[in-house]
Design a protein around this motif. Structure first.
Motif, PDB file in Angstrom:
ATOM      1  N   UNK A 148      47.957  39.671  47.862  1.00  0.00           N
ATOM      2  CA  UNK A 148      46.923  39.025  47.046  1.00  0.00           C
ATOM      3  C   UNK A 148      47.521  37.904  46.192  1.00  0.00           C
ATOM      4  N   UNK A 149      48.753  38.129  45.690  1.00  0.00           N
ATOM      5  CA  UNK A 149      49.455  37.074  44.952  1.00  0.00           C
ATOM      6  C   UNK A 149      49.664  35.847  45.827  1.00  0.00           C
ATOM      7  N   UNK A 150      49.856  36.087  47.093  1.00  0.00           N
ATOM      8  CA  UNK A 150      50.112  34.987  48.021  1.00  0.00           C
ATOM      9  C   UNK A 150      48.856  34.166  48.296  1.00  0.00           C
ATOM     10  N   UNK A 151      47.713  34.852  48.493  1.00  0.00           N
ATOM     11  CA  UNK A 151      46.537  34.143  49.000  1.00  0.00           C
ATOM     12  C   UNK A 151      45.512  33.789  47.936  1.00  0.00           C
ATOM     13  N   UNK A 152      45.299  34.614  46.930  1.00  0.00           N
ATOM     14  CA  UNK A 152      44.231  34.306  45.959  1.00  0.00           C
ATOM     15  C   UNK A 152      44.441  32.963  45.247  1.00  0.00           C
ATOM     16  N   UNK A 153      45.690  32.586  44.934  1.00  0.00           N
ATOM     17  CA  UNK A 153      45.868  31.274  44.288  1.00  0.00           C
ATOM     18  C   UNK A 153      45.450  30.102  45.185  1.00  0.00           C
ATOM     19  N   UNK A 154      45.173  30.367  46.444  1.00  0.00           N
ATOM     20  CA  UNK A 154      44.699  29.312  47.353  1.00  0.00           C
ATOM     21  C   UNK A 154      43.198  29.076  47.225  1.00  0.00           C
ATOM     22  N   UNK A 155      42.536  29.811  46.341  1.00  0.00           N
ATOM     23  CA  UNK A 155      41.109  29.545  46.110  1.00  0.00           C
ATOM     24  C   UNK A 155      40.954  28.177  45.448  1.00  0.00           C
ATOM     25  N   UNK A 156      39.917  27.440  45.825  1.00  0.00           N
ATOM     26  CA  UNK A 156      39.582  26.212  45.111  1.00  0.00           C
ATOM     27  C   UNK A 156      39.141  26.601  43.693  1.00  0.00           C
ATOM     28  N   UNK A 157      39.098  25.644  42.761  1.00  0.00           N
ATOM     29  CA  UNK A 157      38.763  26.009  41.376  1.00  0.00           C
ATOM     30  C   UNK A 157      37.456  26.794  41.248  1.00  0.00           C
ATOM     31  N   UNK A 158      36.462  26.456  42.041  1.00  0.00           N
ATOM     32  CA  UNK A 158      35.197  27.200  41.969  1.00  0.00           C
ATOM     33  C   UNK A 158      35.029  28.161  43.154  1.00  0.00           C
ATOM     34  N   UNK A 159      36.135  28.512  43.759  1.00  0.00           N
ATOM     35  CA  UNK A 159      36.079  29.397  44.928  1.00  0.00           C
ATOM     36  C   UNK A 159      35.834  30.852  44.555  1.00  0.00           C
ATOM     37  N   UNK A 160      35.471  31.629  45.544  1.00  0.00           N
ATOM     38  CA  UNK A 160      35.199  33.053  45.316  1.00  0.00           C
ATOM     39  C   UNK A 160      35.849  33.877  46.423  1.00  0.00           C
ATOM     40  N   UNK A 161      36.420  34.999  45.987  1.00  0.00           N
ATOM     41  CA  UNK A 161      36.997  35.929  46.961  1.00  0.00           C
ATOM     42  C   UNK A 161      36.178  37.207  46.973  1.00  0.00           C
ATOM     43  N   UNK A 162      35.943  37.733  48.157  1.00  0.00           N
ATOM     44  CA  UNK A 162      35.202  38.979  48.329  1.00  0.00           C
ATOM     45  C   UNK A 162      36.137  40.007  48.961  1.00  0.00           C
ATOM     46  N   UNK A 163      36.334  41.118  48.253  1.00  0.00           N
ATOM     47  CA  UNK A 163      37.236  42.164  48.746  1.00  0.00           C
ATOM     48  C   UNK A 163      36.473  43.478  48.817  1.00  0.00           C
ATOM     49  N   UNK A 164      36.783  44.291  49.818  1.00  0.00           N
ATOM     50  CA  UNK A 164      36.224  45.639  49.855  1.00  0.00           C
ATOM     51  C   UNK A 164      37.380  46.639  49.882  1.00  0.00           C
ATOM     52  N   UNK A 165      37.275  47.646  49.017  1.00  0.00           N
ATOM     53  CA  UNK A 165      38.320  48.669  48.949  1.00  0.00           C
ATOM     54  C   UNK A 165      37.647  50.013  48.690  1.00  0.00           C
ATOM     55  N   UNK A 166      38.072  51.018  49.413  1.00  0.00           N
ATOM     56  CA  UNK A 166      37.538  52.358  49.174  1.00  0.00           C
ATOM     57  C   UNK A 166      37.972  52.841  47.787  1.00  0.00           C
ATOM     58  N   UNK A 167      37.047  53.460  47.103  1.00  0.00           N
ATOM     59  CA  UNK A 167      37.382  53.966  45.769  1.00  0.00           C
ATOM     60  C   UNK A 167      38.548  54.945  45.861  1.00  0.00           C
ATOM     61  N   UNK A 168      38.522  55.834  46.845  1.00  0.00           N
ATOM     62  CA  UNK A 168      39.584  56.852  46.920  1.00  0.00           C
ATOM     63  C   UNK A 168      40.918  56.266  47.400  1.00  0.00           C
ATOM     64  N   UNK A 169      40.893  55.013  47.827  1.00  0.00           N
ATOM     65  CA  UNK A 169      42.157  54.345  48.183  1.00  0.00           C
ATOM     66  C   UNK A 169      42.578  53.353  47.098  1.00  0.00           C
ATOM     67  N   UNK A 170      41.975  53.479  45.929  1.00  0.00           N
ATOM     68  CA  UNK A 170      42.449  52.687  44.806  1.00  0.00           C
ATOM     69  C   UNK A 170      41.624  51.459  44.475  1.00  0.00           C
TER      70      UNK A 170
END
Ligand SMILES: C[S@@+](CC[C@H](N)C(=O)[O-])C[C@H]1O[C@@H](n2cnc3c(N)ncnc32)[C@H](O)[C@@H]1O
Length: 201
Positions: A148-170
């Motif tokens: 995530x450190x590698x890719x999230x900074x590649x968002x444009x200033x008004x960009x949005x990231x959508x992530x899905x994670x199971x609650x029981x997996x953190x």
């Protein structure tokens, strides 16, 4: 039986081709899949929640868009068909996953707009209006944070990231960690034990 994981770079198991059918954004998809990739037999339930609950790109979105850990390409294909003018980058460490995603991009008529690459082959100067991911939790927390450190900074200033994670997996601890890193994080939806996180600057 071999020791392959779905995130193995070059799966050694026989491919055993198959198809996965699902619907998303009002469209039906039949995509190629094979053993040795994540959730090879069906659309992963977390991915299904993501595609149902997150805001799919608008028809006129040009992107570029990024799918981190594309697997056989369900998210990539939905993004490419929802936004028919957008370029979609799909990255995965798994070579078979990349081959399937490229084949599936052709199936949905988006071969010319979908660029499937190994992570190190994505040009450093490309930034993304949207980043989508059902991230590889099983690589471990340190590796996941690195990803995530590698890719999230590649968002444009008004960009949005959508992530899905199971609650029981953190899912909730990942939410907290992202906030600690300075990201704005909204729990956009919660369904069937999955958190859909909307991440912005
Ligand atoms: C949870 S699966 C999601 C696959 C697909 N997007 C889906 O929804 O079915 C995560 C994917 O991340 C890939 N992956 C693992 N480590 C990665 C890394 N460091 N960079 C990119 N992809 C990675 C795995 O090979 C796997 O295909």
């Amino acid at each position: 039986m071999t020791g392959d994981h779905y995130f193995t770079a070059e799966p050694t198991t026989a491919a055993r081709p198959r198809e996965v059918e699902f619907s998303a954004g009002g469209r039906d998809y039949t995509l190629a899949s094979a053993s040795g990739v994540f959730s090879a037999n069906r659309l992963d339930p977390g991915t299904a929640v993501l595609l149902r609950k997150a805001d799919l790109p608008a028809h006129d979105t040009t992107g570029p868009l990024l799918d981190i850990g594309c697997g056989f390409g369900p998210i990539t294909c939905v993004l490419a068909t929802s936004a028919p003018a957008a370029t979609v980058w799909a990255v995965d460490v798994n070579e078979r996953a990349r081959e399937l995603t490229a084949a599936n991009a052709a199936r949905v008529g988006a071969a010319d707009r979908v660029r499937v690459v190994a992570p190190d082959d994505l040009p450093a100067d490309v930034t993304f209006a949207q980043i989508w991911s059902n991230p590889p939790i099983h690589i471990g927390k340190g590796e996941l944070h690195g990803l995530l450190h590698r890719w999230l900074p590649r968002l444009t200033p008004d960009g949005v990231a959508w992530l899905v994670v199971a609650r029981h997996l953190g899912g909730d601890s990942l939410h907290r960690w992202l906030v600690e890193q300075g990201w704005q994080v909204e729990r956009h939806a919660s369904q069937k034990g999955y958190r859909v996180l909307r991440v912005t600057r």
